[in-house]
Write an enzyme that holds these catalytic residues in place. Structure first.
Site, mmCIF file in Angstrom:
data_model
loop_
_atom_site.group_PDB
_atom_site.id
_atom_site.type_symbol
_atom_site.label_atom_id
_atom_site.label_comp_id
_atom_site.label_asym_id
_atom_site.label_seq_id
_atom_site.Cartn_x
_atom_site.Cartn_y
_atom_site.Cartn_z
ATOM 1 N N GLU A 1 0.868 -1.228 -0.084
ATOM 2 C CA GLU A 1 -0.061 0.086 -0.105
ATOM 3 C C GLU A 1 0.777 1.046 -0.119
ATOM 4 O OE1 GLU A 1 -2.795 -0.280 3.288
ATOM 5 O OE2 GLU A 1 -4.148 -1.838 2.084
ATOM 6 N N HIS B 1 -9.595 9.292 2.453
ATOM 7 C CA HIS B 1 -9.041 8.403 1.544
ATOM 8 C C HIS B 1 -9.142 8.627 0.164
ATOM 9 C CE1 HIS B 1 -8.625 4.114 -0.140
ATOM 10 N NE2 HIS B 1 -8.224 3.833 0.932
ATOM 11 N N ARG C 1 -1.237 8.848 1.668
ATOM 12 C CA ARG C 1 -2.463 9.050 1.170
ATOM 13 C C ARG C 1 -2.773 10.609 1.132
ATOM 14 N NH1 ARG C 1 -5.942 4.793 4.669
ATOM 15 N NH2 ARG C 1 -5.220 3.292 3.276
ATOM 16 N N HIS D 1 -12.009 9.648 6.111
ATOM 17 C CA HIS D 1 -11.751 8.156 6.245
ATOM 18 C C HIS D 1 -11.153 7.765 7.760
ATOM 19 C CE1 HIS D 1 -10.595 4.159 5.393
ATOM 20 N NE2 HIS D 1 -9.239 4.260 5.448
ATOM 21 N N ARG E 1 -1.360 9.235 8.485
ATOM 22 C CA ARG E 1 -1.261 7.921 8.852
ATOM 23 C C ARG E 1 -0.713 6.938 7.695
ATOM 24 N NH1 ARG E 1 -4.823 3.376 8.591
ATOM 25 N NH2 ARG E 1 -6.254 4.692 7.791
HETATM 26 C C1 SIN Z 1 -7.793 0.678 2.586
HETATM 27 O O1 SIN Z 1 -8.145 -0.631 2.321
HETATM 28 O O2 SIN Z 1 -7.542 1.288 1.615
HETATM 29 C C2 SIN Z 1 -8.088 0.993 4.044
HETATM 30 C C3 SIN Z 1 -7.228 0.490 4.879
HETATM 31 C C4 SIN Z 1 -6.515 1.541 5.773
HETATM 32 O O3 SIN Z 1 -7.203 2.671 5.826
HETATM 33 O O4 SIN Z 1 -5.414 1.491 6.384
#
Ligand code: SIN
Length: 551
Positions: free
Chosen positions: A131, A259, A305, A367, A402
């Protein structure tokens, strides 16, 4: 069930005029990953009440798609995970808290596996996803329904623990502190202490008193402060609001994470397209098909993010578009279906969109709250007897932004530390709970003005979305605060005159949390991480390399 093994003050048990008083050794408010994992472990040491506003599985955790970031492979290291977290936090993450989370994380994850959580494996090892902001693959997941699987396993463990009593449809509305004692003579007036909470049984429409020497707030986030959010309707900032009213320190509320990718026009809550999809290779494009992330960060789609959400917001404003596109068409359709079965099938059946054949229209949505109730590295707040863990807390891990999938990890690690700390000070458990006044709503009325509640909730959400979103300014913040002060005064008047209901409790909490976000944002006269303002475009370490703490 339900009686404390340790102490039971002989008062107010079943008064016909006032509601019931419950005595437990631990009171846990909230049933996400922090609350449930704490309750399961606490149940070995005494009686545990778990109160939750709706059904027990309804929590932010349940909706988490991505996973749990943890160092579980040989090519990864604690140092790399620490570095990624600190760099994403843009100077404000507390290194001691980050190191603790990263180092204790794998063990806490194994606790979950031991109670039966089933994560996705590949070739006999955990299948680790990628991620934004992570320098390697480290996301432990259960396909794209990780939170759901964790909730399932934890609820099964709760059901098997005879000393836990679950109270569904019970809304905690106020923490019990010195103000609520029948006599303050026996208490140390130099400190604030929490002995439990007043809780509305929303079916019986009665406020009950829950007393416990240890209280864990694990109420999750506050996404409902905003019009568009990935959070379920229950995420109304109840824990932050209750703790603030009780005298707890609240910090860093300006850092609301948006998000980057939620399905455009998917309703409320906005349907999340997991960051893991970008980690799998999906590409962001403008509506006319141009890639744009390279103009914002060399990591492109895998930047943290704050950067991706800001980039999308900027492109939307620049072009006057309503959404950008997330393109998976170059990826193997079978692999997409296998890795993201929930996202694939929901888009297909609910939104008539085949994500392997058409790009997904996406927009950012609120988010996650990086700020919250300030705790030390053991989950302790400045209020004696009150602990906080999970999204409601501010442990210092996230700083100004975060790192993806660090939230479930943080909740696991710090709820465990909170438990160990409260058990270590066992004298706390045996301390007398002083005599607490029962909830008294005499003189209040049942009101039929529910349209006011719905209208005010929407009004707050719109103000926050329009003026306190991804990009802010002094003018917008000032305008939002003036409007919110007016609304909140109306809400408080209504609250004093009216019998409490779930809707009214939530509205009061949303309004207060919105004001706390604005107040923190007004103090930070710089742009850093998730707080971006057009009046102070740069990061200013000389003046603002510190948390924003509201006393
Ligand atoms: C996501 O799956 O993008 C959300 C998980 C997160 O907020 O860490």
């Amino acid at each position: 069930m339900g009686g404390s093994v340790l102490r039971r003050p002989p008062f107010f048990s079943h008064s016909p005029r006032f509601s019931m008083t419950h005595h437990f050794d631990f009171l846990v408010v909230g049933t996400g990953i922090a609350g449930l994992s704490y309750a399961v472990k606490a149940s070995q040491f005494g009686t545990v009440a778990v109160v939750t506003k709706k059904e027990k599985a309804e929590s932010n955790t349940n909706y988490a798609q991505g996973g749990v970031a943890a160092v579980m492979s040989k090519v990864d290291s604690f140092e790399m995970h620490v570095r990624d977290t600190l760099s994403t936090g843009v100077g404000l993450s507390h290194e001691d808290a980050v190191r603790i989370m990263v180092q204790e994380g794998p063990e806490r994850l194994r606790d979950l596996i031991a109670i039966g959580a089933k994560f996705t494996y590949k070739d006999g090892a955990l299948d680790l996803g990628r991620e934004g902001g992570h320098s390697t693959n480290r996301i432990v997941h259960a396909h794209d329904l990780t939170g759901h699987e964790i909730e399932r396993a934890l609820l099964a463990a709760v059901a098997a623990a005879p000393t836990i009593q679950m109270f569904e449809n019970h809304v905690a509305l106020e923490l019990i502190t010195e103000h609520h004692l029948v006599s303050r003579r026996s208490v140390d007036s130099s400190r604030v202490h929490c002995w439990g909470a007043y809780v509305l049984d929303s079916h019986a429409r009665l406020v009950e008193t829950f007393l416990a020497p240890v209280v864990l707030l694990a109420t999750g986030g506050l996404g409902q402060v905003y019009l568009h959010t990935t959070n379920p309707p229950i995420a109304t900032g109840d824990g932050v609001a209750m703790a603030y009213r009780a005298g707890a320190k609240i910090g860093n509320m300006e850092f609301i994470q948006f998000h980057p990718t939620t399905l455009f026009n998917s309703g409320s809550p906005s349907f999340l397209i997991s960051e893991a999809v970008r980690g799998f290779g999906a590409i962001l494009r403008t509506r006319n098909g141009e890639e744009f992330m390279h103009a914002y960060d060399p990591r492109k789609e895998l930047a943290p993010r704050d950067i991706v959400a800001y980039a999308i917001d900027t492109e939307l404003k620049r072009r006057g578009d309503e959404y950008v596109l997330l393109d998976l068409r170059h990826l193997s359709p079978d692999a997409v279906r296998e890795h993201f079965p929930y996202i694939y099938s929901t888009c297909l059946t609910k939104f008539k969109l085949d994500i392997t054949a058409e790009p997904i229209p996406v927009v950012p949505a609120a988010h996650y709250s990086c700020g919250g109730v300030v705790t030390d590295i053991d989950g302790r707040t400045n209020v004696d007897g009150l602990y906080a863990a999970g999204e409601v807390s501010m442990t210092g891990v996230h700083g100004a932004n975060r790192l993806a999938s660090n939230s479930l990890l943080e909740a696991l690690v710090f709820s465990d530390r909170a438990l160990r700390t409260s058990i270590a000070g066992r004298e706390t458990l045996t301390a007398e709970v002083p005599e607490v006044a029962p909830w008294d709503d005499s003189g209040t009325l049942n009101s039929e003005e529910w349209i006011l509640i719905a209208h005010n909730r929407r009004e707050i959400q719109e103000i926050m979305w329009d003026y306190v979103g991804i990009v802010r300014s002094d003018l917008r913040l000032g305008r939002a605060l003036r409007r919110l002060e007016l609304i909140q005064k109306e809400v408080e008047d209504f609250y004093k005159r009216t019998k409490v209901t779930e809707g009214l409790i939530e509205l009061r909490n949303i309004g207060l949390c919105a004001m706390l976000v604005i107040k923190c944002a007004m103090q930070r006269k710089e742009s850093r991480g998730l707080h971006v303002t057009t009046d102070y475009r740069n990061r200013n370490d000389a003046e603002f390399l510190h948390d924003t703490i509201l006393p």
